[in-house]
Design an enzyme around this catalytic site. Structure first.
Site, short mmCIF file in Angstrom:
data_model
loop_
_atom_site.label_atom_id
_atom_site.label_comp_id
_atom_site.label_asym_id
_atom_site.label_seq_id
_atom_site.Cartn_x
_atom_site.Cartn_y
_atom_site.Cartn_z
N GLU A 1 -30.56 0.43 -13.14
CA GLU A 1 -30.99 0.79 -14.50
C GLU A 1 -29.80 0.95 -15.44
O GLU A 1 -29.79 1.85 -16.30
CB GLU A 1 -31.82 2.08 -14.47
CG GLU A 1 -33.02 2.01 -13.56
CD GLU A 1 -33.91 3.24 -13.61
OE1 GLU A 1 -33.81 4.04 -14.56
OE2 GLU A 1 -34.71 3.41 -12.68
C1 XIL Z 1 -38.25 5.21 -18.73
C2 XIL Z 1 -38.78 4.13 -19.64
O1 XIL Z 1 -37.73 3.29 -20.03
C3 XIL Z 1 -39.43 4.74 -20.85
O2 XIL Z 1 -40.08 3.75 -21.63
C4 XIL Z 1 -40.45 5.80 -20.43
O3 XIL Z 1 -40.94 6.46 -21.56
C5 XIL Z 1 -39.84 6.81 -19.48
O4 XIL Z 1 -39.26 6.12 -18.38
N1 XIL Z 1 -35.31 6.57 -14.82
C6 XIL Z 1 -36.28 5.74 -14.34
C7 XIL Z 1 -37.06 4.90 -15.28
O5 XIL Z 1 -36.41 5.59 -13.12
O6 XIL Z 1 -38.37 4.67 -14.83
C8 XIL Z 1 -37.11 5.52 -16.65
O7 XIL Z 1 -37.78 4.62 -17.55
C9 XIL Z 1 -35.71 5.83 -17.13
C10 XIL Z 1 -35.07 6.83 -16.20
#
Ligand code: XIL
Length: 348
Positions: free
Chosen positions: A262
């Site tokens: 991420e």
């Molecule tokens: C985030 C999304 O990007 C947003 O759109 C949503 O509102 C919240 O979740 N860690 C994770 C992801 O594992 O699933 C998250 O994604 C960001 C932090």
């Protein structure tokens, strides 16, 4: 005899240097080049085209999460998650499942249900069986459990799933979830995914060590885990490269695969580290160097098989507007980051 005129040479050089990231990486057998995508933007031609051209792995930003997929108990809505899978298939990309079990993004019925341990086991079993079977043989990997560790004492976070009591067959809900996931889709690689765990040195050492010990313990208990996801929402000025390298190699030593899952590098002030970020060429250059250094570490590491950003265009990011965290700008033009990443791949 082959005659290369200056014009054709220029075209060759220009096309070589704009080669999509995914094709360089796959031609050379390097890691996957991944991005989280959101089906809400699939109607935008430049969104689809850039994702399809540059990336060979996608994750649904939200639509495969518990709250999206089982908004009402026993009633599954696969629409969003399916459209990301379809997009992946249409474009010859891998599909990465995110996620089965998390403390967040749960539907109201689950959060407020006041279920006892036996009932939670049933709910977890039904969810993982149903979702895992639907995407069986279509998912390269699943984040089986997401963000289970506390930020202070690194123990298991207090969340609904934590109310599942241990039995002779599992020591925690984490072990149980992995066992269920393996049964539902035996070919998918099963990952534990978390943040502040990428480097085994510096401020993330504590949580990173705790996660490593947790994974080692799971392996010793015979829990089916294949990999760890290092989220890396780390912002601009990230510099713990040696720690990331060391962390990846210790996972390799115990046979665990690593995905950077991420990554995004927001340009924002970090008062706690006394760092400011003013967006301009200099900040963009620094951001590009960080993207490149992390990609280089992934490519060189025997453990790291996926280099994935959370989104790909500054037009659509979960982070604050004006933080410019991703490799493509709001107009889908390549930022310095893409060029720097391309160089790393070309030189690998
Ligand atoms: C985030 C999304 O990007 C947003 O759109 C949503 O509102 C919240 O979740 N860690 C994770 C992801 O594992 O699933 C998250 O994604 C960001 C932090």
């Amino acid at each position: 005899m082959m005659i290369v005129t200056l014009t054709s040479l220029a075209i060759i050089i220009a096309s070589a240097s704009s080669q999509p990231l995914r094709s360089i990486a796959s031609e050379k057998g390097l890691c996957y080049i991944g991005a989280a995508v959101n089906e809400a933007y699939f109607t935008q031609e430049s969104y689809r085209a850039t994702a399809a051209e540059q990336y060979n792995l996608v994750t649904a930003e939200n639509s495969c999460k518990f709250g999206s997929i089982q908004p009402t108990r026993g009633e599954y809505n696969f629409q969003g998650c399916d459209s990301v899978l379809d997009f992946a298939v249409e474009n010859g990309m891998q599909f990465r499942g995110h996620n089965f079990i998390w403390a967040r993004f749960n539907p109201g019925w689950l959060e407020d249900g006041d279920f006892d341990s036996d009932e939670l086991v049933k709910i977890m079993t039904d969810h993982i069986n149903t979702v895992g079977s639907r995407y069986k043989n279509k998912t390269i990997a699943w984040d089986v459990v997401n963000e289970a560790l506390n930020d202070d004492d690194y123990g298991l976070r207090d969340c609904i799933w934590h109310n599942i009591t241990a039995t002779e067959s599992y020591t925690s809900y984490v072990d149980l979830a992995f066992t269920l996931a393996r049964a539902a889709d035996p070919q998918a690689k099963l990952f534990y995914n978390d943040y502040n765990v990428a480097s085994s040195t510096g401020w993330s050492k504590g949580k990173s060590d705790a996660m490593f010990e947790m994974v080692k313990g799971m392996l010793e208990r015979g829990v089916p885990i294949d990999g760890v996801g290092l989220q890396m929402h780390v912002g601009c000025g990230y510099d713990m490269f040696d720690g990331v390298r060391d962390n990846m190699s210790r996972y390799h030593e115990i046979g665990i695969e690593v995905h950077i899952t991420e990554l995004d590098l927001a340009c924002e002030d970090k008062p706690e580290e006394n760092k400011d970020c003013v967006w301009g060429d200099e900040a963009q250059e620094e951001q590009a160097e960080t993207y490149a250094s992390l990609l280089e570490i992934c490519v060189e590491s025997e453990a790291c098989t996926n280099f994935e950003t959370w989104g790909f265009t500054d037009e659509h990011t979960w982070l604050d507007e004006g933080t410019h965290p991703l490799p493509f700008d709001e107009e889908y033009e390549e930022k310095f980051a893409v060029k720097a990443m391309r160089d790393v791949l070309l030189n690998a």
